[in-house]
Design a protein around this motif. Structure first.
Motif, PDB file in Angstrom:
ATOM      1  N   LYS A 134      43.866  41.433  47.057  1.00  0.00           N
ATOM      2  CA  LYS A 134      42.740  40.576  46.675  1.00  0.00           C
ATOM      3  C   LYS A 134      41.582  40.765  47.673  1.00  0.00           C
ATOM      4  O   LYS A 134      40.423  40.906  47.275  1.00  0.00           O
ATOM      5  N   GLU A 135      41.925  40.803  48.952  1.00  0.00           N
ATOM      6  CA  GLU A 135      40.882  40.980  49.988  1.00  0.00           C
ATOM      7  C   GLU A 135      40.206  42.348  49.858  1.00  0.00           C
ATOM      8  O   GLU A 135      38.986  42.459  49.947  1.00  0.00           O
ATOM      9  N   ILE A 136      41.034  43.370  49.639  1.00  0.00           N
ATOM     10  CA  ILE A 136      40.475  44.726  49.504  1.00  0.00           C
ATOM     11  C   ILE A 136      39.584  44.800  48.256  1.00  0.00           C
ATOM     12  O   ILE A 136      38.512  45.399  48.281  1.00  0.00           O
ATOM     13  N   HIS A 137      40.035  44.148  47.210  1.00  0.00           N
ATOM     14  CA  HIS A 137      39.251  44.134  45.968  1.00  0.00           C
ATOM     15  C   HIS A 137      37.885  43.487  46.205  1.00  0.00           C
ATOM     16  O   HIS A 137      36.853  44.039  45.804  1.00  0.00           O
ATOM     17  N   GLU A 138      37.901  42.332  46.829  1.00  0.00           N
ATOM     18  CA  GLU A 138      36.638  41.604  47.014  1.00  0.00           C
ATOM     19  C   GLU A 138      35.634  42.410  47.829  1.00  0.00           C
ATOM     20  O   GLU A 138      34.439  42.382  47.567  1.00  0.00           O
ATOM     21  N   GLU A 139      36.157  43.154  48.770  1.00  0.00           N
ATOM     22  CA  GLU A 139      35.252  43.942  49.618  1.00  0.00           C
ATOM     23  C   GLU A 139      34.747  45.210  48.915  1.00  0.00           C
ATOM     24  O   GLU A 139      33.608  45.621  49.111  1.00  0.00           O
ATOM     25  N   ASN A 140      35.592  45.820  48.092  1.00  0.00           N
ATOM     26  CA  ASN A 140      35.252  47.149  47.560  1.00  0.00           C
ATOM     27  C   ASN A 140      35.022  47.273  46.055  1.00  0.00           C
ATOM     28  O   ASN A 140      34.364  48.212  45.617  1.00  0.00           O
ATOM     29  N   CYS A 141      35.596  46.386  45.288  1.00  0.00           N
ATOM     30  CA  CYS A 141      35.644  46.618  43.839  1.00  0.00           C
ATOM     31  C   CYS A 141      34.969  45.531  43.013  1.00  0.00           C
ATOM     32  O   CYS A 141      34.571  45.788  41.875  1.00  0.00           O
ATOM     33  N   GLU A 142      34.866  44.343  43.581  1.00  0.00           N
ATOM     34  CA  GLU A 142      34.361  43.173  42.846  1.00  0.00           C
ATOM     35  C   GLU A 142      32.973  43.394  42.237  1.00  0.00           C
ATOM     36  O   GLU A 142      32.653  42.851  41.186  1.00  0.00           O
ATOM     37  N   LYS A 143      32.181  44.200  42.904  1.00  0.00           N
ATOM     38  CA  LYS A 143      30.809  44.417  42.444  1.00  0.00           C
ATOM     39  C   LYS A 143      30.759  44.953  41.003  1.00  0.00           C
ATOM     40  O   LYS A 143      29.907  44.560  40.219  1.00  0.00           O
ATOM     41  N   CYS A 144      31.665  45.844  40.677  1.00  0.00           N
ATOM     42  CA  CYS A 144      31.696  46.397  39.307  1.00  0.00           C
ATOM     43  C   CYS A 144      32.807  45.772  38.468  1.00  0.00           C
ATOM     44  O   CYS A 144      32.660  45.640  37.258  1.00  0.00           O
ATOM     45  N   HIS A 145      33.937  45.426  39.102  1.00  0.00           N
ATOM     46  CA  HIS A 145      35.067  44.810  38.387  1.00  0.00           C
ATOM     47  C   HIS A 145      35.047  43.325  38.752  1.00  0.00           C
ATOM     48  O   HIS A 145      35.843  42.873  39.567  1.00  0.00           O
ATOM     49  N   SER A 146      34.110  42.575  38.145  1.00  0.00           N
ATOM     50  CA  SER A 146      33.890  41.215  38.630  1.00  0.00           C
ATOM     51  C   SER A 146      35.009  40.241  38.268  1.00  0.00           C
ATOM     52  O   SER A 146      35.803  40.497  37.356  1.00  0.00           O
ATOM     53  N   GLU A 147      35.056  39.161  39.039  1.00  0.00           N
ATOM     54  CA  GLU A 147      36.083  38.110  38.898  1.00  0.00           C
ATOM     55  C   GLU A 147      37.495  38.688  38.834  1.00  0.00           C
ATOM     56  O   GLU A 147      38.300  38.329  37.978  1.00  0.00           O
ATOM     57  N   GLY A 148      37.762  39.603  39.730  1.00  0.00           N
ATOM     58  CA  GLY A 148      39.096  40.184  39.835  1.00  0.00           C
ATOM     59  C   GLY A 148      39.400  41.229  38.767  1.00  0.00           C
ATOM     60  O   GLY A 148      40.544  41.651  38.619  1.00  0.00           O
ATOM     61  N   GLY A 149      38.363  41.630  38.030  1.00  0.00           N
ATOM     62  CA  GLY A 149      38.595  42.618  36.969  1.00  0.00           C
ATOM     63  C   GLY A 149      38.982  41.953  35.665  1.00  0.00           C
ATOM     64  O   GLY A 149      39.759  42.500  34.882  1.00  0.00           O
ATOM     65  N   THR A 150      38.426  40.770  35.427  1.00  0.00           N
ATOM     66  CA  THR A 150      38.764  40.010  34.209  1.00  0.00           C
ATOM     67  C   THR A 150      37.660  40.062  33.150  1.00  0.00           C
ATOM     68  O   THR A 150      37.858  39.590  32.040  1.00  0.00           O
ATOM     69  N   VAL A 151      36.491  40.602  33.503  1.00  0.00           N
ATOM     70  CA  VAL A 151      35.313  40.455  32.641  1.00  0.00           C
ATOM     71  C   VAL A 151      35.075  41.700  31.771  1.00  0.00           C
ATOM     72  O   VAL A 151      34.628  42.742  32.254  1.00  0.00           O
ATOM     73  N   VAL A 156      34.156  48.216  32.201  1.00  0.00           N
ATOM     74  CA  VAL A 156      34.995  49.073  33.055  1.00  0.00           C
ATOM     75  C   VAL A 156      36.482  48.844  32.753  1.00  0.00           C
ATOM     76  O   VAL A 156      37.345  49.131  33.564  1.00  0.00           O
ATOM     77  N   GLY A 157      36.765  48.330  31.556  1.00  0.00           N
ATOM     78  CA  GLY A 157      38.138  47.958  31.230  1.00  0.00           C
ATOM     79  C   GLY A 157      38.422  46.560  31.760  1.00  0.00           C
ATOM     80  O   GLY A 157      37.511  45.880  32.231  1.00  0.00           O
ATOM     81  N   ILE A 158      39.700  46.152  31.656  1.00  0.00           N
ATOM     82  CA  ILE A 158      40.118  44.877  32.252  1.00  0.00           C
ATOM     83  C   ILE A 158      41.332  45.235  33.090  1.00  0.00           C
ATOM     84  O   ILE A 158      42.361  45.645  32.545  1.00  0.00           O
ATOM     85  N   THR A 159      41.178  45.150  34.406  1.00  0.00           N
ATOM     86  CA  THR A 159      42.306  45.534  35.260  1.00  0.00           C
ATOM     87  C   THR A 159      43.240  44.343  35.501  1.00  0.00           C
ATOM     88  O   THR A 159      44.436  44.539  35.702  1.00  0.00           O
ATOM     89  N   ALA A 160      42.687  43.127  35.474  1.00  0.00           N
ATOM     90  CA  ALA A 160      43.500  41.933  35.736  1.00  0.00           C
ATOM     91  C   ALA A 160      44.493  41.702  34.614  1.00  0.00           C
ATOM     92  O   ALA A 160      44.103  41.484  33.473  1.00  0.00           O
ATOM     93  N   GLY A 161      45.793  41.795  34.949  1.00  0.00           N
ATOM     94  CA  GLY A 161      46.826  41.571  33.935  1.00  0.00           C
ATOM     95  C   GLY A 161      47.212  42.836  33.193  1.00  0.00           C
ATOM     96  O   GLY A 161      48.011  42.786  32.265  1.00  0.00           O
ATOM     97  N   GLN A 162      46.663  43.964  33.609  1.00  0.00           N
ATOM     98  CA  GLN A 162      47.044  45.252  33.002  1.00  0.00           C
ATOM     99  C   GLN A 162      48.429  45.640  33.547  1.00  0.00           C
ATOM    100  O   GLN A 162      48.842  45.200  34.623  1.00  0.00           O
ATOM    101  N   TRP A 163      49.130  46.479  32.808  1.00  0.00           N
ATOM    102  CA  TRP A 163      50.453  46.949  33.247  1.00  0.00           C
ATOM    103  C   TRP A 163      50.359  47.728  34.563  1.00  0.00           C
ATOM    104  O   TRP A 163      49.570  48.682  34.670  1.00  0.00           O
ATOM    105  N   ILE A 164      51.200  47.365  35.530  1.00  0.00           N
ATOM    106  CA  ILE A 164      51.225  48.041  36.834  1.00  0.00           C
ATOM    107  C   ILE A 164      51.531  49.548  36.692  1.00  0.00           C
ATOM    108  O   ILE A 164      50.801  50.369  37.252  1.00  0.00           O
ATOM    109  N   PRO A 165      52.570  49.955  35.936  1.00  0.00           N
ATOM    110  CA  PRO A 165      52.831  51.405  35.829  1.00  0.00           C
ATOM    111  C   PRO A 165      51.642  52.184  35.255  1.00  0.00           C
ATOM    112  O   PRO A 165      51.368  53.304  35.687  1.00  0.00           O
TER     113      PRO A 165
END
Ligand code: HEC
Ligand code: HEC
Length: 208
Positions: A134-151, A156-165
């Motif tokens: 979460k910390e790494i995301h906020e520093e590096n990825c949040e700008k394009c994958h906002s709100e944890g990648g839920t939007v 850019v897709g939805i990374t939050a809740g996507q399959w880990i594999p």
């Protein structure tokens, strides 16, 4: 007066009939286009297969980007087996699936899936790693994958809740250079080590 009125009524009737027909034809076309997707991506794109991404709820624009990449073979198309339906067990890949699609087909497919719900994967993530991620995301990825990648509208897709594999596979495709990547995202990924990338993926996988 009466004849004119009838003329208008007839016109209105034809217009309505025309609309109804167009509506039906569109629905049938869309149904045909998206039917085969469900054999791998599940009902309405809510994949229950760990290595196949959940696609219901992505934005139409993201569909346009990704399906065009596959159609033009500009990205990796890992071969996989069809999971259900009459062609179950047969091999296919996303480049083959998209090769005969027109831009209009892609638009219709994107519209259909963008109106579905993104159903988060039922999986367990490593909580300690997710916290670090979460910390790494906020520093590096949040700008394009906002709100944890839920939007979805970030396109850019939805990374939050996507399959880990699937996310592990996607990360490998970016790292190997086989999947096109935004320059700024590339710069961010390059300064992260494997442990940090693993933590990010556990963070995305931790969304319930
Ligand atoms: C044979 C199984 C199979 C079928 C059928 C299939 N897909 Fe896929 N799809 C996959 C796999 C596997 C991936 C991940 C590929 C990769 O790593 O790039 C994928 C990836 C995608 C992606 C990219 C997702 C992302 O997060 O980047 C989209 C969009 C997509 N498929 C849409 C569709 C549509 C629309 C259809 C129907 C027209 C369809 N797929 C049919 C297996 C399938
Ligand atoms: C400058 C904007 C930007 C930044 C910053 C960024 N990304 Fe992305 N990301 C994108 C775009 C654009 C895509 C869609 C790429 C494509 O066309 O396939 C994407 C796609 C992804 C995907 C694939 C999603 C899928 O469903 O296939 C993952 C995973 C991902 N990014 C992870 C990250 C991580 C982790 C970070 C931070 C280290 C990050 N991104 C930072 C723009 C960005």
């Amino acid at each position: 007066m009466r004849i004119i009125f009838n003329g208008y009524a007839l016109l209105a009737c034809t217009a309505m009939l025309g609309l109804a027909l167009t509506g039906n034809t569109l629905a049938a076309d869309t149904k045909k286009l998206v039917e085969a997707c469900g054999d791998c991506h599940g009902k309405n794109g809510a994949s229950t297969e760990k290595d196949i991404p959940i696609i219901g709820g992505y934005s139409a624009e993201f569909f346009k980007i990704r399906l065009t990449e596959y159609r033009n073979k500009e990205t990796e198309c890992p071969e996989t087996k069809i999971r259900s339906g009459s062609k179950k067990g047969q091999k296919s890949d996303m480049c083959k699936i998209t090769q005969d699609m027109s831009d209009a087909d892609i638009k219709q497919i994107g519209k259909y899936f963008s109106e579905q719900k993104f159903v988060r994967a039922k999986q367990t993530a490593n909580a300690a790693l997710a916290k670090k991620g979460k910390e790494i995301h906020e520093e590096n990825c949040e700008k394009c994958h906002s709100e944890g990648g839920t939007v979805a509208s970030d396109d850019v897709g939805i990374t939050a809740g996507q399959w880990i594999p699937y996310l592990i596979e996607a990360m490998k495709e970016f790292d190997s250079g086989k999947r096109p990547i935004a320059k700024k995202m590339k710069l961010k990924l390059e300064k992260l080590n494997q442990d940090e990338k693993d933590a990010l993926i556990q963070y995305y996988g931790s969304f319930k």
